[in-house]
Motif scaffolding. Structure first.
Motif, PDB file in Angstrom:
ATOM      1  N   SER B  99       0.855  -1.185   0.000  1.00 42.07           N
ATOM      2  CA  SER B  99       0.000   0.000   0.000  1.00 42.07           C
ATOM      3  C   SER B  99       0.892   1.237   0.000  1.00 42.07           C
ATOM      4  O   SER B  99       1.106   1.881   1.021  1.00 42.07           O
ATOM      5  CB  SER B  99      -0.929  -0.044   1.211  1.00 42.07           C
ATOM      6  N   GLN B 102       5.701   3.518   1.052  1.00 44.83           N
ATOM      7  CA  GLN B 102       5.877   3.740   2.495  1.00 44.83           C
ATOM      8  C   GLN B 102       5.564   2.457   3.262  1.00 44.83           C
ATOM      9  O   GLN B 102       6.243   2.145   4.247  1.00 44.83           O
ATOM     10  CB  GLN B 102       4.995   4.896   2.981  1.00 44.83           C
ATOM     11  N   GLN B 103       4.562   1.711   2.822  1.00 41.75           N
ATOM     12  CA  GLN B 103       4.293   0.446   3.509  1.00 41.75           C
ATOM     13  C   GLN B 103       5.434  -0.556   3.308  1.00 41.75           C
ATOM     14  O   GLN B 103       5.743  -1.332   4.212  1.00 41.75           O
ATOM     15  CB  GLN B 103       2.982  -0.203   3.050  1.00 41.75           C
ATOM     16  N   ASP B 106       7.793   0.211   5.927  1.00 37.37           N
ATOM     17  CA  ASP B 106       7.318  -0.320   7.214  1.00 37.37           C
ATOM     18  C   ASP B 106       7.605  -1.816   7.316  1.00 37.37           C
ATOM     19  O   ASP B 106       8.061  -2.309   8.357  1.00 37.37           O
ATOM     20  CB  ASP B 106       5.808  -0.053   7.342  1.00 37.37           C
ATOM     21  N   SER B 132       9.936   5.895   9.920  1.00 34.32           N
ATOM     22  CA  SER B 132       9.640   4.474  10.107  1.00 34.32           C
ATOM     23  C   SER B 132      10.736   3.791  10.922  1.00 34.32           C
ATOM     24  O   SER B 132      10.452   3.055  11.867  1.00 34.32           O
ATOM     25  CB  SER B 132       9.488   3.792   8.746  1.00 34.32           C
ATOM     26  N   ARG B 246      -2.199   4.757  -3.725  1.00 33.90           N
ATOM     27  CA  ARG B 246      -1.388   4.025  -2.730  1.00 33.90           C
ATOM     28  C   ARG B 246      -1.008   2.639  -3.275  1.00 33.90           C
ATOM     29  O   ARG B 246      -1.448   1.607  -2.760  1.00 33.90           O
ATOM     30  CB  ARG B 246      -2.098   3.879  -1.369  1.00 33.90           C
ATOM     31  N   THR B 267      -0.123  -7.127   8.934  1.00 38.55           N
ATOM     32  CA  THR B 267      -0.174  -5.661   8.896  1.00 38.55           C
ATOM     33  C   THR B 267      -1.468  -5.140   8.279  1.00 38.55           C
ATOM     34  O   THR B 267      -2.076  -4.210   8.801  1.00 38.55           O
ATOM     35  CB  THR B 267       1.044  -5.121   8.119  1.00 38.55           C
ATOM     36  N   ASP B 268      -1.881  -5.712   7.145  1.00 33.29           N
ATOM     37  CA  ASP B 268      -3.153  -5.270   6.546  1.00 33.29           C
ATOM     38  C   ASP B 268      -3.799  -6.334   5.653  1.00 33.29           C
ATOM     39  O   ASP B 268      -4.647  -5.983   4.824  1.00 33.29           O
ATOM     40  CB  ASP B 268      -2.985  -3.949   5.790  1.00 33.29           C
TER      41      ASP B 268
END
Lengths: 393, 393
Positions: B99, B102-103, B106, B132, B246, B267-268
């Motif tokens: 996503s 940036q993810q 992470d 991060s 994203r 995480t997602d």
């Protein structure tokens, strides 16, 4: 080379259960295993129409980076729904939009869990949350459920026992729980809030299913009962819109909400603006309310079909509950039966479920239990699948 | 109550720079501060058309949960682009869709950073990555840049010095770096790969901008030079499609990729299916290549306008580079000038930039530097904004 991994992932491996679940994805298998909504009911015409509308209305914003907290009109819409439907006195300021409720769990882990902390969880509990807490190197104290939900006296015992340990929060799915389908009774909720107050406990209330009630009486959310700012509420549109959107949120007291936002900033900057605008319009224009009505009728009928077929074909020695909503029900086989063994036999008969041990934090627990999902398969498949299962019992 | 926060967030606060940046968002300010693409160039008609197509073609999949690795056809498309354009010999299997990039950062933090580890970073470096790494309680060893990019001999000094410390990886944006606009020369890249091999170093190559080259000669990606499986490549469609989608990815050697997938699962679960299908079709149907052509012409002209105006109006004492691509250039004021003081004066003149100290991990460094973005403002605004700035110098 041998990459210098962090300790949190060195022992991490694909869970046994996820390997088993791969077997359930073959197209000729009747699957009661996943936690998927029925795609036949997806509001795809609405998504098509709305995504066109939001792009044409304001493509500059729908395609640009957004704020980390989320799109303000969506936050107001979510707060409004929480007020009207869930009796939660929540303002838009308290809401942070996330990429699915799973991300809200990740942010909660980041904000609260230090390595070695003891997180209080339900047993059985939601697998995705347990995975996140493990990734942040938590230990667990598991609290059993009965037909009234979380056994609050066991929680109190645990809090006494872990008096000196850092126990960052209790994670609970109080309504139509995943995996058990159990709903925490009002008495238990009251007792839980008393205990939380006495022991100064943060409660993370994950509530993906409460809009899907097919029978029985509404029970208030823990968030609506919270007068001390100790409940972090997690919500999602996955079950009442579509999981492929990945739209969730957290509603948290100001201080906690701020930390969640700082964590999210470093995690993914913001949730997709296009998804946020589409979700806002979906709610605002009344599509969500219509969709909930539609899927409640659909899933109620599926639940009833599953229970009726089980009543007819399952031997009396097998216990199961009759959930008032959600997407799951819970089986208990006679002691000594290992549902993982049963799973392998079931796969040969082209029917699948999730062995219950997957949802326990302690090795060896729940071996004679299983989770059945009734939202995904068609009614015909449900009848046929349950009959096939019954031949193994 | 006083929530039992994790150590990683107790000292965390909204950074000074983010507070400053809020001032830059007032509508009457000419902003060179953010890192935003020009929304006037967003391919919104294409998004509208494609999202309709993918929903009508297969709403069952576009609206359902997807696999954690990402949609396979998108992974193949990304691998193909990396092969054709960036000369990276990457297979679809090595790709995990995220996503936004940036993810991916992470996830890299989750997989590699233990509390107290020393992460090797560029100074100045990308703020989102530094945030991060800080969230995962890293320490930093900062390596300065010159006009050839990362000073590799300083990296080697650091590796000698931190021989016994765990230093999980080097994070670098080698091409059109954020914030400096600098591109690492081929010689430095070769030297870097040699050092990495000698010291068994993982390199995280973040490459959001290389498709945006306006002049000069292509330099190979570090990933394309990697023969030992030590480069984790991060990519994004934010600059060549739209940030509001994203959509990012990581391409990593098998072992690392597996860990990233396990981390993402907790995480997602997965990145939005709708966004993934739309991004796939955007690439496959040739829209991306056309879009890149369009924005390269647009941003080249903006860069030239900014440089021309600076050449005309800025005093000789102010140094700045002439980046061959990307979205940023870097100013150096005479020693003794504090760009944060200048920033406040600039805001009064209704023009904004980012004080360079924001991009340094060591307090006090970079006080006389600044980052200017040239992709967002219009050419008229660029001329006017630079003139206003010049009156302060």
């Amino acid at each position: 080379m041998r990459p210098p991994y962090a300790r949190r992932v060195t022992k991490m491996k694909a869970s046994e259960i996820r390997e088993l679940l791969k077997l359930t994805k073959k197209p000729d298998i009747i699957s009661f295993a996943g936690g998927l909504p029925d795609p036949a009911a997806f509001p795809y015409k609405e998504v098509d129409m709305i995504s066109t509308q939001v792009i044409e209305e304001n493509y500059v914003k729908t395609l640009q980076y957004g704020t980390t907290e989320g799109f303000n009109r969506l936050r107001r819409q979510l707060a409004k729904r929480m007020k009207q439907k869930l009796k939660c006195n929540v303002s838009a300021d308290e809401i942070i939009v996330t990429s699915g409720a799973q991300q809200a769990i990740d942010l909660v882990s980041k904000v609260f869990i230090d390595e070695g902390d003891t997180v209080l969880v339900e047993k059985p509990g939601y697998l995705g949350a347990l995975s996140s807490f493990k990734l942040f190197q938590a230990k667990f104290f598991g609290i059993p459920l009965d037909e009234q939900g979380l056994k609050t006296e066991k929680l109190e015992e645990g809090l006494k026992k872990y008096k000196k340990a850092k126990r960052p929060f209790l994670y609970t799915v109080p309504t139509f729980q995943n995996p058990s389908g159990i709903t925490m009774s009002l008495e238990r909720r009251k007792h839980l809030m008393e205990i939380a107050s006495e022991y100064d406990l943060v409660i993370v209330e994950d509530n993906p299913y409460s809009e899907l009630r097919y029978s029985g009486k509404e029970v208030p959310t823990l968030k609506s009962m919270d007068t001390e700012g100790r409940v972090v509420y997690l919500g999602t549109l996955s079950k009442v819109f579509a999981p492929g959107m990945r739209l969730g949120w957290a509603a948290a007291p100001e201080g906690i909400r701020k930390k969640l936002v700082l964590a999210k900033q470093a995690t993914d900057l913001c949730t997709s603006s296009l998804i946020q605008y589409t979700s806002y319009k979906y709610m605002k224009d009344g599509h969500m309310v219509r969709q909930i009505k539609k899927i409640k009728a659909l899933y109620k009928s599926k639940r009833d079909t599953m229970l009726d077929t089980m009543d007819e074909y399952f031997p009396k020695s097998i216990k199961y509950n009759r959930p008032e909503g959600g997407m799951f029900l819970w089986l208990e086989f006679p002691k000594g039966i290992d549902s993982r063994v049963l799973f392998k036999k079931a796969i040969k008969k082209k029917v699948a479920f999730v062995p219950g041990s997957a949802f326990y934090v302690t090795e060896g627990e729940g071996a004679n239990t299983a989770r059945l999902n009734f939202s995904f398969a068609s009614e015909e498949q449900i009848k046929e699948g349950i009959k096939r299962l019954s031949t193994l019992l």
